[in-house]
Design a protein around this motif. Structure first.
Motif, PDB file in Angstrom:
ATOM      1  N   LEU A 119      28.096 -17.725  31.230  1.00  0.00           N
ATOM      2  CA  LEU A 119      29.403 -18.375  31.328  1.00  0.00           C
ATOM      3  C   LEU A 119      29.753 -18.978  29.985  1.00  0.00           C
ATOM      4  O   LEU A 119      28.982 -19.747  29.417  1.00  0.00           O
ATOM      5  CB  LEU A 119      29.372 -19.513  32.351  1.00  0.00           C
ATOM      6  CG  LEU A 119      29.602 -19.206  33.814  1.00  0.00           C
ATOM      7  CD1 LEU A 119      29.825 -20.513  34.564  1.00  0.00           C
ATOM      8  CD2 LEU A 119      30.799 -18.295  34.008  1.00  0.00           C
ATOM      9  N   ALA A 146      20.694 -12.931  35.902  1.00  0.00           N
ATOM     10  CA  ALA A 146      21.311 -13.857  34.942  1.00  0.00           C
ATOM     11  C   ALA A 146      22.813 -13.679  34.877  1.00  0.00           C
ATOM     12  O   ALA A 146      23.325 -12.565  34.890  1.00  0.00           O
ATOM     13  CB  ALA A 146      20.709 -13.647  33.552  1.00  0.00           C
ATOM     14  N   THR A 147      23.520 -14.798  34.818  1.00  0.00           N
ATOM     15  CA  THR A 147      24.972 -14.827  34.639  1.00  0.00           C
ATOM     16  C   THR A 147      25.265 -15.612  33.374  1.00  0.00           C
ATOM     17  O   THR A 147      24.635 -16.640  33.134  1.00  0.00           O
ATOM     18  CB  THR A 147      25.632 -15.551  35.834  1.00  0.00           C
ATOM     19  OG1 THR A 147      25.255 -14.876  37.032  1.00  0.00           O
ATOM     20  CG2 THR A 147      27.142 -15.570  35.711  1.00  0.00           C
ATOM     21  N   LYS A 205      31.123  -2.558  30.897  1.00  0.00           N
ATOM     22  CA  LYS A 205      30.586  -2.277  32.230  1.00  0.00           C
ATOM     23  C   LYS A 205      29.263  -3.023  32.449  1.00  0.00           C
ATOM     24  O   LYS A 205      28.332  -2.878  31.668  1.00  0.00           O
ATOM     25  CB  LYS A 205      30.349  -0.770  32.336  1.00  0.00           C
ATOM     26  CG  LYS A 205      30.134  -0.277  33.730  1.00  0.00           C
ATOM     27  CD  LYS A 205      30.022   1.250  33.708  1.00  0.00           C
ATOM     28  CE  LYS A 205      29.733   1.777  35.094  1.00  0.00           C
ATOM     29  NZ  LYS A 205      29.714   3.256  35.095  1.00  0.00           N
ATOM     30  N   GLY A 206      29.206  -3.790  33.495  1.00  0.00           N
ATOM     31  CA  GLY A 206      27.955  -4.461  33.829  1.00  0.00           C
ATOM     32  C   GLY A 206      27.723  -5.762  33.092  1.00  0.00           C
ATOM     33  O   GLY A 206      26.741  -6.452  33.336  1.00  0.00           O
ATOM     34  N   ASP A 207      28.621  -6.126  32.178  1.00  0.00           N
ATOM     35  CA  ASP A 207      28.415  -7.354  31.414  1.00  0.00           C
ATOM     36  C   ASP A 207      28.825  -8.592  32.206  1.00  0.00           C
ATOM     37  O   ASP A 207      28.359  -9.687  31.930  1.00  0.00           O
ATOM     38  CB  ASP A 207      29.229  -7.316  30.125  1.00  0.00           C
ATOM     39  CG  ASP A 207      28.432  -6.746  28.964  1.00  0.00           C
ATOM     40  OD1 ASP A 207      27.348  -6.193  29.233  1.00  0.00           O
ATOM     41  OD2 ASP A 207      28.874  -6.857  27.824  1.00  0.00           O
ATOM     42  N   PHE A 208      29.723  -8.409  33.156  1.00  0.00           N
ATOM     43  CA  PHE A 208      30.225  -9.559  33.915  1.00  0.00           C
ATOM     44  C   PHE A 208      29.678  -9.494  35.339  1.00  0.00           C
ATOM     45  O   PHE A 208      29.256  -8.445  35.814  1.00  0.00           O
ATOM     46  CB  PHE A 208      31.754  -9.567  33.897  1.00  0.00           C
ATOM     47  CG  PHE A 208      32.323  -9.850  32.540  1.00  0.00           C
ATOM     48  CD1 PHE A 208      32.675 -11.126  32.167  1.00  0.00           C
ATOM     49  CD2 PHE A 208      32.486  -8.824  31.614  1.00  0.00           C
ATOM     50  CE1 PHE A 208      33.181 -11.392  30.909  1.00  0.00           C
ATOM     51  CE2 PHE A 208      32.983  -9.084  30.350  1.00  0.00           C
ATOM     52  CZ  PHE A 208      33.329 -10.370  29.994  1.00  0.00           C
ATOM     53  N   ARG A 209      29.679 -10.649  36.020  1.00  0.00           N
ATOM     54  CA  ARG A 209      29.109 -10.699  37.363  1.00  0.00           C
ATOM     55  C   ARG A 209      30.187 -10.863  38.426  1.00  0.00           C
ATOM     56  O   ARG A 209      30.033 -10.442  39.542  1.00  0.00           O
ATOM     57  CB  ARG A 209      28.106 -11.856  37.468  1.00  0.00           C
ATOM     58  CG  ARG A 209      26.954 -11.781  36.480  1.00  0.00           C
ATOM     59  CD  ARG A 209      25.975 -10.652  36.809  1.00  0.00           C
ATOM     60  NE  ARG A 209      24.856 -10.607  35.872  1.00  0.00           N
ATOM     61  CZ  ARG A 209      24.727  -9.666  34.927  1.00  0.00           C
ATOM     62  NH1 ARG A 209      25.613  -8.708  34.800  1.00  0.00           N
ATOM     63  NH2 ARG A 209      23.681  -9.697  34.114  1.00  0.00           N
ATOM     64  N   GLU A 225      36.424 -14.279  34.192  1.00  0.00           N
ATOM     65  CA  GLU A 225      35.131 -14.360  34.885  1.00  0.00           C
ATOM     66  C   GLU A 225      34.966 -15.711  35.571  1.00  0.00           C
ATOM     67  O   GLU A 225      34.304 -15.810  36.600  1.00  0.00           O
ATOM     68  CB  GLU A 225      34.004 -14.134  33.859  1.00  0.00           C
ATOM     69  CG  GLU A 225      32.580 -14.428  34.332  1.00  0.00           C
ATOM     70  CD  GLU A 225      31.929 -13.253  35.046  1.00  0.00           C
ATOM     71  OE1 GLU A 225      32.639 -12.277  35.349  1.00  0.00           O
ATOM     72  OE2 GLU A 225      30.710 -13.306  35.311  1.00  0.00           O
ATOM     73  N   ARG A 226      35.593 -16.750  35.044  1.00  0.00           N
ATOM     74  CA  ARG A 226      35.335 -18.095  35.544  1.00  0.00           C
ATOM     75  C   ARG A 226      36.350 -18.592  36.551  1.00  0.00           C
ATOM     76  O   ARG A 226      36.120 -19.595  37.215  1.00  0.00           O
ATOM     77  CB  ARG A 226      35.293 -19.075  34.369  1.00  0.00           C
ATOM     78  CG  ARG A 226      34.134 -18.788  33.434  1.00  0.00           C
ATOM     79  CD  ARG A 226      34.031 -19.845  32.408  1.00  0.00           C
ATOM     80  NE  ARG A 226      34.155 -21.153  33.029  1.00  0.00           N
ATOM     81  CZ  ARG A 226      34.492 -22.237  32.381  1.00  0.00           C
ATOM     82  NH1 ARG A 226      34.746 -22.179  31.114  1.00  0.00           N
ATOM     83  NH2 ARG A 226      34.568 -23.388  33.013  1.00  0.00           N
ATOM     84  N   GLN A 270      19.488  -8.698  35.836  1.00  0.00           N
ATOM     85  CA  GLN A 270      20.354  -8.826  37.002  1.00  0.00           C
ATOM     86  C   GLN A 270      20.413 -10.249  37.559  1.00  0.00           C
ATOM     87  O   GLN A 270      21.393 -10.620  38.197  1.00  0.00           O
ATOM     88  CB  GLN A 270      19.924  -7.841  38.096  1.00  0.00           C
ATOM     89  CG  GLN A 270      20.332  -6.397  37.803  1.00  0.00           C
ATOM     90  CD  GLN A 270      21.820  -6.233  37.548  1.00  0.00           C
ATOM     91  OE1 GLN A 270      22.645  -6.894  38.161  1.00  0.00           O
ATOM     92  NE2 GLN A 270      22.190  -5.376  36.598  1.00  0.00           N
ATOM     93  N   ARG A 285      26.416 -11.761  26.534  1.00  0.00           N
ATOM     94  CA  ARG A 285      26.577 -10.819  27.640  1.00  0.00           C
ATOM     95  C   ARG A 285      25.828  -9.524  27.384  1.00  0.00           C
ATOM     96  O   ARG A 285      25.332  -8.884  28.301  1.00  0.00           O
ATOM     97  CB  ARG A 285      28.051 -10.475  27.857  1.00  0.00           C
ATOM     98  CG  ARG A 285      28.839 -11.635  28.354  1.00  0.00           C
ATOM     99  CD  ARG A 285      30.079 -11.250  29.124  1.00  0.00           C
ATOM    100  NE  ARG A 285      30.743 -12.469  29.513  1.00  0.00           N
ATOM    101  CZ  ARG A 285      30.381 -13.193  30.559  1.00  0.00           C
ATOM    102  NH1 ARG A 285      29.414 -12.790  31.346  1.00  0.00           N
ATOM    103  NH2 ARG A 285      30.985 -14.322  30.833  1.00  0.00           N
ATOM    104  N   SER A 286      25.811  -9.134  26.134  1.00  0.00           N
ATOM    105  CA  SER A 286      25.111  -7.908  25.781  1.00  0.00           C
ATOM    106  C   SER A 286      23.598  -8.118  25.932  1.00  0.00           C
ATOM    107  O   SER A 286      22.880  -7.245  26.421  1.00  0.00           O
ATOM    108  CB  SER A 286      25.543  -7.543  24.364  1.00  0.00           C
ATOM    109  OG  SER A 286      24.595  -6.792  23.718  1.00  0.00           O
ATOM    110  N   PHE A 320      22.105 -10.107  28.038  1.00  0.00           N
ATOM    111  CA  PHE A 320      21.715 -10.232  29.451  1.00  0.00           C
ATOM    112  C   PHE A 320      22.311  -9.134  30.326  1.00  0.00           C
ATOM    113  O   PHE A 320      22.276  -9.230  31.557  1.00  0.00           O
ATOM    114  CB  PHE A 320      22.111 -11.611  29.983  1.00  0.00           C
ATOM    115  CG  PHE A 320      21.267 -12.694  29.381  1.00  0.00           C
ATOM    116  CD1 PHE A 320      19.965 -12.882  29.823  1.00  0.00           C
ATOM    117  CD2 PHE A 320      21.736 -13.462  28.342  1.00  0.00           C
ATOM    118  CE1 PHE A 320      19.160 -13.845  29.251  1.00  0.00           C
ATOM    119  CE2 PHE A 320      20.934 -14.426  27.760  1.00  0.00           C
ATOM    120  CZ  PHE A 320      19.652 -14.626  28.209  1.00  0.00           C
ATOM    121  N   HIS A 321      22.833  -8.115  29.636  1.00  0.00           N
ATOM    122  CA  HIS A 321      23.447  -6.989  30.330  1.00  0.00           C
ATOM    123  C   HIS A 321      22.576  -6.456  31.476  1.00  0.00           C
ATOM    124  O   HIS A 321      23.038  -6.244  32.583  1.00  0.00           O
ATOM    125  CB  HIS A 321      23.686  -5.908  29.285  1.00  0.00           C
ATOM    126  CG  HIS A 321      24.326  -4.685  29.800  1.00  0.00           C
ATOM    127  ND1 HIS A 321      25.645  -4.648  30.174  1.00  0.00           N
ATOM    128  CD2 HIS A 321      23.830  -3.448  30.003  1.00  0.00           C
ATOM    129  CE1 HIS A 321      25.940  -3.434  30.595  1.00  0.00           C
ATOM    130  NE2 HIS A 321      24.864  -2.679  30.501  1.00  0.00           N
TER     131      HIS A 321
END
Lengths: 442, 442
Positions: A81, A78-79, B190-194, B151-152, A76, A69-70, A72-73
């Protein structure tokens, strides 16, 4: 005339695996008009070439891992999982997760490899391999516990067994592990114990083939063997392991069988594709090769499924001269770039191109200040090779913070032979050993 | 006339526990004419005041732990043994280990405290406490897994439960944990999750007493509560926990009972002496106090056994005004010095002296850039208090390498809100939760 309409949804790229291949592919798609979903079982990318340093106490887990996650922070499109992929429905363009499904337009599968005990899975508890951070901290604790127990025991025969460390497999990982264990017992732990001398530890590196670092140039193999010898590692080549249990290892060569009583056995001998390779091949109606790898087309696509790309250690990809490409990080990285390029080209309706591997060379380090490096026709060993190894590995670490921290820790431990990461954590996972030596198989 | 005779063997000092008390005592005996054996279950000294930072991903285990062997590397009169103490034979001056015995002339017992669930040990799997490195990495993984699952998931009610984090107990550890979790969810992630916004996480700090940081000055408690409020932590005071399971927590006050569905519950409410305290008291014919602590004499000795000293969290030692001393690091450190001084004095046939605790103050940090500090009459809060907290904790770390690394990581994460230590490792240890909310006890 401008009409007020919704943009078409972006093509969905699902990438399975956050190793070198998947990570490179996802990052290479950062400006592509696609929506990327990266699925991984763990929450971090792991810099596997340095994992042996965690196993031998030189580095900490956080030094060589970076949370996905860090990474791909800021990307934008990219997600990330965290999830477990259990299968594929290729006709429906769907990935099956343990607890759901994911639809894709493009699928990139790069879940790498795991240990192979060549059908002897019962050896696993006594001879752990090195693939994950948990493997590394478990091995670190096993090695340390062996020294701690040796310090306390009066029985000299059992003490000898506790101070015997066997590494099975003399590829780069095995050689680096054996070198690091030698460095540790000969130098780092010097003076830490009162009743034992860690330098008395017996280190045995067992290889079925005729020499260490088999795939390398013979001159480099000879250099590496010489370095290992200087560090006090006993290298046994052309020996087959016939048995591993809590008591130790039994090896055989043409002449005889020999038992090596050892409390700590580490497995660096074989890898096979992750189990997903088998399921992917089945889903595509293909057969995996002997190492469980999925055969791929020249452009890395999967049989008739042009929208599925397979790469890294799980792909059976033929290089120059018809030889399959080795399962190393540079192949996965270059294939990750290629897969991303294929997706971008196809989105622009351009034809795909064959993957070509550029072999920049290979290297391995043996203890402190020595390494062997092979770059094209250039082959060298020694201190300068070690600096090269250091520089190349440092530069490839994914986060700048880690680069600075690892540089600091290396400099620190080079100057002081410090061992701050020398921690025993987690439960004792070793199988119970009787004090008896292993007996040759009847 | 010089005769050729062996020197008399040195008096044997056995120290059990490598925490603040035992470590200080062993180091203070470095020039004493004794032979010191330090026994600990684990192989490292742990800087517990920063353990919550490992649990919340700010620091790595190796940053706050130092191998005991490395600490005593140069202290020639000290031996480190990793072992499990199971009992005492005080008349025979013998410590019973799980696999052997140790004879002593002087015994120092400092094995600290463990969590207490006030008789509700069945809460432990759902509400882990924070005492060891393994606890910290387990909590880190629990917190991260909750965000990953949230998140999922599509079920909004279950997502809410996954994003609810409850800390039970608002002493320094609970306050620091809640503050760090708030910092994490509000800023670091902040911003790590979608799909989720980590800042939506609900943070609940439950305290049975009337205010947070109960033992501190009320003005500082109020400041701390205000900082927590600003970080979005819901502080529930005068609430008793009546139930904890995989679904969440049930709390009760005078008026009613309330269920708080939560996937992550952390226990910072109670401590009790390590089980060895009970065995030691029994061996000496004494009774432990309500918290399981061993009553000690003014000089820290154990009843009639003047050669046995007990210190730290497991000793019930009366301070000024007849109040028992708190279970904090400074008490253990000063008692460790005192125990060493007692041994040195008695070896010179000087009488022992009573222990006096010098209270230099207490402090706690709440998130990033805020802390409360109480030093004698001086009480202050805010940014300067935070810098004080930082400085004091940094200077107390046992190895210079760790001091530099921690300073670097703090500076780095302060500037970038980086999270390199944000790793999920180990097996998932959470009890299985049904999606249902916990129901109040019937």
């Amino acid at each position: 005339m401008v009409t007020d309409r919704k943009p078409a949804p972006l093509p969905r790229v699902v990438i399975i695996g956050g190793g070198f291949g998947g990570l490179t592919c996802a990052r290479a798609l950062r400006r592509a008009p696609v929506s990327v979903t990266l699925v991984d079982r763990s929450n971090h990318h792991l810099f596997q070439p340095l994992l042996y340093q965690v196993a031998t106490g030189g580095l900490s887990p956080a030094n060589i891992a970076a949370p996905l996650r860090s990474i791909f922070h800021r990307q934008q499109n990219a997600t990330v999982l965290q999830g477990e992929v259990v299968g594929f429905n290729l006709p429906a363009k769907r990935v099956l997760l343990a607890d759901g499904t994911l639809n894709y337009d493009w699928l990139v599968v790069a879940t790498g490899a795991t240990h192979s005990y060549f059908g002897k899975d019962e050896w696993a508890p006594a001879a752990p391999g090195l693939k994950t951070l948990d493997d590394a901290t478990d091995i670190r604790a096993r090695v340390l516990r062996a020294f701690e127990q040796a310090e306390r025991i009066d029985d000299l025969q059992e003490q000898r067994r506790l101070l015997t460390f066997v590494v099975v497999g003399a590829g780069p990982t095995g050689v680096e592990l054996a070198g690091a264990l030698a460095e540790l017992s000969r130098h780092t732990l010097k003076g830490d114990f009162r009743r034992i001398n860690p330098a008395d530890a017996r280190l045995v590196l067992i290889e079925a083939g005729p020499r260490v670092l088999g795939p390398y140039d013979p001159t480099l193999s000879a250099k590496a063997a010489a370095y290992l010898h200087r560090l006090g590692v006993t290298v046994l080549t052309q020996k087959t392991v016939t048995r591993i249990d809590a008591r130790g290892v039994v090896v055989r060569d043409a002449a005889a069988e020999e038992a090596i009583p050892a409390a700590t056995v580490l497995w660096a001998a074989g890898v096979q594709s992750s189990p997903l390779a088998q399921r992917l091949a089945e889903a595509a109606g293909l057969e995996t090769d002997r190492a469980g790898r999925v055969p791929v087309g020249a452009d890395l696509s999967l049989g008739a499924h042009a929208n599925v790309l397979v790469l890294g250690d799980m792909a059976s990809c033929v290089g120059k001269g018809g030889k399959p490409l080795p399962g190393v990080a540079p192949v996965a990285i270059q294939q990750g770039s290629h897969a991303a390029a294929m997706i971008r080209r196809r989105l622009r309706s351009q034809p795909s191109t064959p993957f070509r591997y550029y072999d920049y060379g290979s290297m391995a380090t043996i203890g402190r200040s020595a390494a062997v490096v092979s770059m094209g026709r250039l082959k060298f060993a020694g201190y300068f090779a070690w600096l090269t190894w250091l520089f190349v590995h440092l530069m490839q670490l994914v986060s700048f913070e880690n680069r600075v921290l690892v540089l600091f820790q290396w400099a620190w431990s080079y100057l002081t032979r410090g061992r701050s990461a020398w921690l025993i954590t987690g439960k004792d996972t070793r199988p119970t050993a009787s004090a008896a030596a292993p007996s040759p198989t009847p």
